[in-house]
Write a protein that holds these residues in place. Structure first.
Motif, mmCIF file in Angstrom:
data_model
loop_
_atom_site.group_PDB
_atom_site.id
_atom_site.type_symbol
_atom_site.label_atom_id
_atom_site.label_comp_id
_atom_site.label_asym_id
_atom_site.label_seq_id
_atom_site.Cartn_x
_atom_site.Cartn_y
_atom_site.Cartn_z
ATOM 1 N N ARG A 1 -11.671 35.711 -3.175
ATOM 2 C CA ARG A 1 -11.052 36.320 -4.576
ATOM 3 C C ARG A 1 -9.590 36.629 -4.642
ATOM 4 N NH1 ARG A 1 -15.320 38.001 -7.276
ATOM 5 N NH2 ARG A 1 -13.921 39.470 -8.607
ATOM 6 N N HIS A 2 -8.835 36.548 -3.632
ATOM 7 C CA HIS A 2 -7.534 36.713 -3.455
ATOM 8 C C HIS A 2 -6.660 35.476 -4.002
ATOM 9 C CE1 HIS A 2 -7.731 40.566 -1.614
ATOM 10 N NE2 HIS A 2 -8.545 40.109 -0.540
ATOM 11 N N TYR A 3 -7.391 34.327 -4.190
ATOM 12 C CA TYR A 3 -6.890 33.091 -4.504
ATOM 13 C C TYR A 3 -6.733 33.258 -5.976
ATOM 14 C CZ TYR A 3 -6.307 30.530 0.011
ATOM 15 O OH TYR A 3 -6.232 30.026 1.069
ATOM 16 N N SER A 4 -5.584 33.088 -6.748
ATOM 17 C CA SER A 4 -5.528 33.149 -8.073
ATOM 18 C C SER A 4 -5.346 31.871 -8.731
ATOM 19 C CB SER A 4 -4.218 34.020 -8.382
ATOM 20 O OG SER A 4 -3.159 32.914 -7.924
ATOM 21 N N VAL A 5 -5.529 31.696 -9.886
ATOM 22 C CA VAL A 5 -5.496 30.498 -10.687
ATOM 23 C C VAL A 5 -3.859 29.814 -10.653
ATOM 24 C CG1 VAL A 5 -5.430 29.403 -13.158
ATOM 25 C CG2 VAL A 5 -7.113 30.990 -12.558
ATOM 26 N N LYS A 6 -2.901 30.873 -10.590
ATOM 27 C CA LYS A 6 -1.576 30.325 -10.393
ATOM 28 C C LYS A 6 -1.242 29.662 -8.831
ATOM 29 C CE LYS A 6 3.033 32.030 -10.109
ATOM 30 N NZ LYS A 6 3.814 33.265 -10.122
ATOM 31 N N MET A 7 -1.947 30.362 -7.927
ATOM 32 C CA MET A 7 -1.918 29.675 -6.438
ATOM 33 C C MET A 7 -2.703 28.294 -6.364
ATOM 34 S SD MET A 7 -3.355 31.734 -3.088
ATOM 35 C CE MET A 7 -3.282 31.012 -1.476
ATOM 36 N N LEU A 8 -3.758 28.178 -6.939
ATOM 37 C CA LEU A 8 -4.576 26.800 -6.987
ATOM 38 C C LEU A 8 -3.615 25.948 -7.675
ATOM 39 C CD1 LEU A 8 -8.073 28.064 -6.938
ATOM 40 C CD2 LEU A 8 -6.874 27.168 -5.118
ATOM 41 N N THR A 9 -3.157 26.241 -8.902
ATOM 42 C CA THR A 9 -2.512 25.253 -9.659
ATOM 43 C C THR A 9 -1.168 24.864 -8.969
ATOM 44 O OG1 THR A 9 -3.175 26.596 -11.592
ATOM 45 C CG2 THR A 9 -1.152 25.089 -11.753
ATOM 46 N N GLU A 10 -0.554 25.907 -8.027
ATOM 47 C CA GLU A 10 0.669 25.271 -7.384
ATOM 48 C C GLU A 10 0.415 24.455 -6.397
ATOM 49 O OE1 GLU A 10 4.042 27.388 -4.637
ATOM 50 O OE2 GLU A 10 2.748 28.739 -5.862
ATOM 51 N N ILE A 11 -0.727 24.513 -5.496
ATOM 52 C CA ILE A 11 -1.042 23.865 -4.432
ATOM 53 C C ILE A 11 -1.505 22.343 -5.189
ATOM 54 C CG2 ILE A 11 -2.850 23.415 -2.850
ATOM 55 C CD1 ILE A 11 -3.044 26.778 -2.640
ATOM 56 N N ARG A 12 -2.345 22.346 -6.226
ATOM 57 C CA ARG A 12 -2.667 21.198 -6.837
ATOM 58 C C ARG A 12 -1.645 20.251 -7.294
ATOM 59 N NH1 ARG A 12 -5.241 17.457 -5.729
ATOM 60 N NH2 ARG A 12 -7.298 16.859 -6.899
ATOM 61 N N ALA A 13 -0.386 21.004 -7.789
ATOM 62 C CA ALA A 13 0.645 20.181 -8.336
ATOM 63 C C ALA A 13 1.450 19.499 -7.072
ATOM 64 C CB ALA A 13 1.588 21.375 -9.056
ATOM 65 N N HIS A 14 1.285 20.175 -6.132
ATOM 66 C CA HIS A 14 1.962 19.746 -4.954
ATOM 67 C C HIS A 14 1.213 18.644 -4.347
ATOM 68 C CE1 HIS A 14 5.222 20.780 -2.177
ATOM 69 N NE2 HIS A 14 4.759 19.999 -1.203
ATOM 70 N N PHE A 15 -0.099 18.487 -4.512
ATOM 71 C CA PHE A 15 -0.735 17.224 -4.025
ATOM 72 C C PHE A 15 -1.728 16.697 -5.189
ATOM 73 C CE2 PHE A 15 -0.252 20.217 -0.683
ATOM 74 C CZ PHE A 15 0.578 19.291 0.308
ATOM 75 N N PRO A 16 -1.125 16.107 -6.400
ATOM 76 C CA PRO A 16 -2.124 15.794 -7.363
ATOM 77 C C PRO A 16 -3.109 14.604 -7.156
ATOM 78 C CG PRO A 16 0.279 14.864 -7.652
ATOM 79 C CD PRO A 16 0.306 15.902 -6.445
ATOM 80 N N ASP A 17 -2.858 13.801 -6.271
ATOM 81 C CA ASP A 17 -3.607 12.736 -6.032
ATOM 82 C C ASP A 17 -4.409 12.821 -4.909
ATOM 83 O OD1 ASP A 17 -2.330 11.340 -8.260
ATOM 84 O OD2 ASP A 17 -0.753 10.920 -7.130
ATOM 85 N N VAL A 18 -4.352 13.741 -4.172
ATOM 86 C CA VAL A 18 -5.302 14.090 -2.882
ATOM 87 C C VAL A 18 -6.775 14.293 -3.302
ATOM 88 C CG1 VAL A 18 -5.410 15.288 -0.832
ATOM 89 C CG2 VAL A 18 -3.206 14.772 -1.309
ATOM 90 N N LEU A 19 -7.813 13.896 -2.717
ATOM 91 C CA LEU A 19 -8.858 14.136 -3.024
ATOM 92 C C LEU A 19 -9.087 15.449 -2.402
ATOM 93 C CD1 LEU A 19 -11.672 13.451 -3.893
ATOM 94 C CD2 LEU A 19 -12.124 12.411 -1.431
ATOM 95 N N MET A 20 -9.506 16.433 -3.242
ATOM 96 C CA MET A 20 -9.479 17.819 -2.835
ATOM 97 C C MET A 20 -10.645 18.571 -3.385
ATOM 98 S SD MET A 20 -6.047 20.711 -2.904
ATOM 99 C CE MET A 20 -5.194 19.470 -1.997
ATOM 100 N N MET A 21 -11.098 19.549 -2.602
ATOM 101 C CA MET A 21 -12.276 20.306 -3.131
ATOM 102 C C MET A 21 -11.933 21.882 -2.646
ATOM 103 S SD MET A 21 -15.193 19.164 -0.646
ATOM 104 C CE MET A 21 -16.271 20.691 -0.746
ATOM 105 N N ILE A 22 -12.977 22.627 -3.360
ATOM 106 C CA ILE A 22 -12.532 24.050 -2.868
ATOM 107 C C ILE A 22 -13.879 24.544 -2.537
ATOM 108 C CG2 ILE A 22 -10.564 24.542 -4.234
ATOM 109 C CD1 ILE A 22 -12.334 26.322 -6.038
ATOM 110 N N ASP A 23 -14.016 25.662 -1.631
ATOM 111 C CA ASP A 23 -15.333 26.203 -1.059
ATOM 112 C C ASP A 23 -14.973 27.746 -1.045
ATOM 113 O OD1 ASP A 23 -17.581 27.031 0.392
ATOM 114 O OD2 ASP A 23 -17.032 26.043 2.190
ATOM 115 N N CYS A 24 -16.046 28.218 -1.837
ATOM 116 C CA CYS A 24 -15.954 29.675 -2.035
ATOM 117 C C CYS A 24 -16.851 30.746 -1.301
ATOM 118 C CB CYS A 24 -16.342 29.949 -3.437
ATOM 119 S SG CYS A 24 -15.216 29.294 -4.705
ATOM 120 N N ASN A 25 -17.746 29.888 -0.317
ATOM 121 C CA ASN A 25 -18.625 30.743 0.269
ATOM 122 C C ASN A 25 -19.167 31.911 -0.225
ATOM 123 O OD1 ASN A 25 -16.478 29.569 2.914
ATOM 124 N ND2 ASN A 25 -18.626 29.416 3.115
ATOM 125 N N SER A 26 -19.670 32.005 -1.318
ATOM 126 C CA SER A 26 -20.420 33.031 -2.177
ATOM 127 C C SER A 26 -19.397 34.141 -2.473
ATOM 128 C CB SER A 26 -21.559 33.377 -1.263
ATOM 129 O OG SER A 26 -22.550 32.223 -1.142
#
Length: 375
Positions: free
Chosen positions: A174-199
């Motif tokens: 829950r400490h991961y924000s939309v802004k944080m994930l957007t920044e990460i994805r912008a850095h690796f736009p073409d990498v096959l990537m997924m997220i795991d929230c573990n409930s």
């Protein structure tokens, strides 16, 4: 085939780096390895993949070992079966913890493969009616534990990409924000990537998932409760990114819930969590035949568990790269001879008779300290 004796030994591994997911941080990893001996003297190996504490699911190493020694093994010795599936039906009838059942059943598959002069991979293929040549390697991905900032995540992702991994899973809380994930994805736009929230989230957090829906993640794994199927279905209906279920998939009833309620598009198939290879094959067939995709998850295994995962992930059911990292990613010293190494995003599947790997000298010495227990 009849099992005549067994031994079990607990190894303790220190992780190279602490690994954090959900609300748990792992620095050490105890894993029990079980050896079964048949009436011909063949020895098969299996692995108890539960964690020390019930952070992932309710099962633990201690509870699984108790169930193996007090429930499964005393009954197993009186049985004679012709196929691994017959053993699996018996083991399932004991109602022992799933990961306890899986450890014993892994060793039985290793034994059957050795008795028949084939690899565990080939035995799995024959079991599902696949007569093609076995794949020599499988595409794999890697999971990155929770970090404190986007910069730390980006650095960790780049390190894994440089090592050859082509699919990245980010552990997210829950400490991961939309802004944080957007920044990460912008850095690796073409990498096959997924997220795991573990409930770690609830349906009331749906706005978070709607806001990351356009970030082109391959899937969102286990965002909601470990026992929930209804709210997952409600969330899936509101976003385009496929959901993936993990912690709440144990048996065919759970898979049918996903199918009938449209709770997800993917299932993370961990053979330990579902009680062994036979169950994993049956559940994978059920899922794929009803439009779900399956992929092979990891549990910070030793080389024994990793070899089983590679064999499983090489089957036709599995088209998405699994969480099967190279041997040297987590531990300084494994318990098998040789290492699994990443090569252009793939790892070689053992092709030798049986599991295709052997305990190293250190592990053999530890096992020599244990007495064979007749059953």
């Amino acid at each position: 085939m009849q099992i005549v004796s067994y031994k079990i030994h607990q190894f303790s591994f220190k992780l190279k780096h602490s690994y954090r997911f959900a609300d748990a941080i792992y620095r050490d990893r105890p894993i029990n390895i079980i050896a079964l001996k048949d009436e011909l003297g063949n020895v098969g190996l299996g692995e108890v993949e539960a964690f020390e504490f019930p952070n992932y699911i309710d099962e633990t190493q201690r509870r699984c070992v108790f169930s193996i020694t007090s429930r499964i093994m005393p009954l197993l010795g009186s049985k004679v079966y012709d196929t691994p599936f017959e053993f699996a039906r018996f083991i399932n009838s004991t109602n022992a913890p799933y990961m306890a059942r899986a450890a014993v059943e892994m060793a039985i598959w290793d034994l059957f493969a050795k008795r028949n002069g084939v690899s565990v991979q080939k035995l799995m293929m024959l079991a599902v009616g696949d007569s093609s040549a076995p794949d020599s390697s499988v595409a794999v991905g890697v999971a990155i534990g929770i970090k404190g900032s986007a910069a730390e995540v980006i650095k960790a992702v780049q390190r894994e990409l440089d090592l050859g991994y082509s699919r990245i899973k980010l552990k997210v809380n829950r400490h991961y924000s939309v802004k944080m994930l957007t920044e990460i994805r912008a850095h690796f736009p073409d990498v096959l990537m997924m997220i795991d929230c573990n409930s770690q989230f609830h349906l009331r957090d749906k706005s978070f998932f709607k806001n990351i829906d356009g970030l082109n993640f391959a899937m969102i794994e286990q965002p909601l409760g470990k026992k929930d199927f209804i709210d997952h279905a409600k969330l899936q209906a509101q976003i385009h990114t496929p959901l993936c279920l993990d912690e709440n998939i144990f048996n065919s009833e759970d898979v049918w819930k996903v199918i009938n309620r449209h709770s997800a598009g993917f299932i993370n198939m961990k053979l330990a969590r579902v009680g062994g290879i036979s169950n994993a094959l049956a559940l994978s067939a059920l899922a794929v035949n009803h439009g779900l995709q399956v992929w092979c998850g990891g549990m910070l295994e030793t080389g024994i568990g990793r070899a089983f995962n590679l064999a499983l992930a090489s089957l036709g059911y599995f088209q998405f790269p699994g969480d099967i990292s190279a041997s040297n990613r987590y531990y300084e010293k494994d318990i098998i001879n040789g290492e699994f190494e990443i090569d252009h995003g793939k790892i070689t599947v053992p092709q030798g008779v049986g599991l295709g790997v052997e305990l190293n000298e250190y592990a053999q010495e530890k096992f020599a300290e244990e007495e064979w227990i007749k059953i």
